[in-house]
Enzyme design. Structure first.
Site, PDB file in Angstrom:
ATOM      1  N   GLY A   1       0.801  -1.219   0.000  1.00 47.69           N
ATOM      2  CA  GLY A   1       0.000   0.000   0.000  1.00 47.69           C
ATOM      3  C   GLY A   1       0.839   1.277   0.000  1.00 47.69           C
TER       4      GLY A   1
ATOM      5  CE1 TYR B   1      -8.936   4.006   7.578  1.00 49.46           C
ATOM      6  CE2 TYR B   1      -9.325   6.345   7.901  1.00 49.46           C
ATOM      7  CZ  TYR B   1      -8.448   5.302   7.739  1.00 49.46           C
ATOM      8  OH  TYR B   1      -7.103   5.521   7.740  1.00 49.46           O
TER       9      TYR B   1
ATOM     10  CB  ILE C   1       0.099   9.952   3.972  1.00 53.57           C
ATOM     11  CG1 ILE C   1      -0.219   9.660   5.442  1.00 53.57           C
ATOM     12  CG2 ILE C   1       1.602   9.827   3.696  1.00 53.57           C
ATOM     13  CD1 ILE C   1       0.513  10.484   6.455  1.00 53.57           C
TER      14      ILE C   1
HETATM   15  N1  SER Z   1      -5.976   9.337   4.294  1.00 56.71           N
HETATM   16  C1  SER Z   1      -6.993   8.624   4.997  1.00 56.71           C
HETATM   17  C2  SER Z   1      -8.270   8.639   4.265  1.00 56.71           C
HETATM   18  O1  SER Z   1      -8.515   9.603   3.590  1.00 56.71           O
HETATM   19  C3  SER Z   1      -7.194   9.239   6.359  1.00 56.71           C
HETATM   20  O2  SER Z   1      -6.634   8.425   7.301  1.00 56.71           O
HETATM   21  O3  SER Z   1      -9.037   7.748   4.392  1.00 56.71           O
END
Ligand code: SER
Length: 316
Positions: free
Chosen positions: A11, A143, A173
């Protein structure tokens, strides 16, 4: 000698984390594990690789025994946008998958488990600016629910079983090696590819939708620094806020235009806007600063310059 297993190694974060860990601890001491996506030749040739389904505890267990693993970086997860499309899958992978990892950690008496959490642990009732480490955690996405569960489980396993579980709440990120998949902050990566290839991008978030973000080198360094921190200095374990920069799509577009002046962007918010609206716009990470000396290196300008420089070479 450290023997590390990295799940989610194919990933976005996992692929660069494996490289950094192999540089630090030696290629043979870092086992990369993916679910179904094939690893790059580079990853496979550099060191051991295994296919592991985190829903199958025996698969985790047998890799841990085969390689004599003492530390797991558990990066395998379903991200926020995919999680809203497939909430049942997100529940299983993110909650049952983590439970399996923790149980293997407990039974095999592993030294440490690293598990990233996310800004998605927060929700619409959380203060949006400079969000404190200790605050309201009432996420509205599957999530986010899985991330809060992960933080609580991590701290529970530490208190109850003495398993050293540590984690950070990552912001979005940004990276130039492996594309993210299924996240709400993915626009901030896609935009660079489109700016270089087509000088045009259609953003799925609103122009002023400010979110906390971080460049990959900071994200990797932060996680490894936390893994190596002296446990006696830590008051938190699985839930460190981690901040670097905060910006909106509009601000990112202006930065990119400094380097690619004819780049333009339109905004067509979709279902991901609601997810973004439930998250904070900036994060207070003083606990990470105080307890293990966290300090980001990349601001928006430096990150933008580095992204464009690296991607121009990659997309040549
Ligand atoms: N980058 C992730 C998302 O957008 C956030 O943890 O799901």
């Amino acid at each position: 000698m450290k023997k590390i297993l990295v799940t989610g190694a194919v990933g976005q974060i996992g692929s660069e984390l494996v490289e950094a860990l192999r540089d630090k601890y030696g290629n043979e001491n870092v086992v990369a594990a993916g679910h179904r996506t094939k690893p790059t030749e580079e990853m496979k040739e550099a060191g051991p690789f295994e296919f592991i389904d985190v829903l199958d505890k025996e698969e985790i267990e047998s890799a841990v025994k085969k390689y004599n693993i003492d530390t797991i970086y558990h990066m395998g997860a379903i991200l926020s946008a995919t999680g809203e499309e497939k909430p049942q899958l997100a529940f299983r992978v993110n909650i049952i998958g983590l439970y399996n990892i923790l149980e293997v950690g407990r039974e095999q008496k592993l030294e440490r488990i690293m598990v990233p959490s996310s800004i998605a642990a927060f929700g619409p009732d959380t203060p949006k600016e400079n969000t404190p480490n200790e605050t309201i955690l009432r996420p509205t996405t599957m999530y986010g629910i899985s991330k809060v569960s992960g933080e609580l489980l991590g701290d529970y396993y530490f208190r109850r079983f003495g398993l050293d579980v540590r984690g950070v709440r990552y912001p979005g990120i940004i990276s130039n090696k492996t594309l993210p998949g299924g996240g709400t902050t993915d626009y901030a990566v896609e935009i660079f590819y489109e700016a270089i290839r087509n000088k045009y991008y259609v953003c799925f978030l609103k122009e002023d939708s400010t979110l906390p973000m971080m460049y990959m080198p900071d994200a990797i360094r932060g996680l490894i620094e936390l893994a190596e921190a002296d446990i006696n200095q830590l008051k938190h374990h699985s839930d460190f806020n981690l901040a670097a920069v905060s910006f909106s799509p509009g601000e990112l577009v202006s930065e990119i235009q400094r380097i690619i002046p004819d780049f333009t962007c339109d905004y067509k918010p979709d279902f991901r806007q609601e997810i973004a609206d439930s998250w904070p716009s900036s994060i207070d990470d003083s606990a990470a600063q105080d307890e293990w000396g966290w300090k980001p290196e990349f601001d928006l300008r430096r990150m933008t310059e580095d992204m464009i420089e690296k991607l121009r070479i990659k997309l040549r």
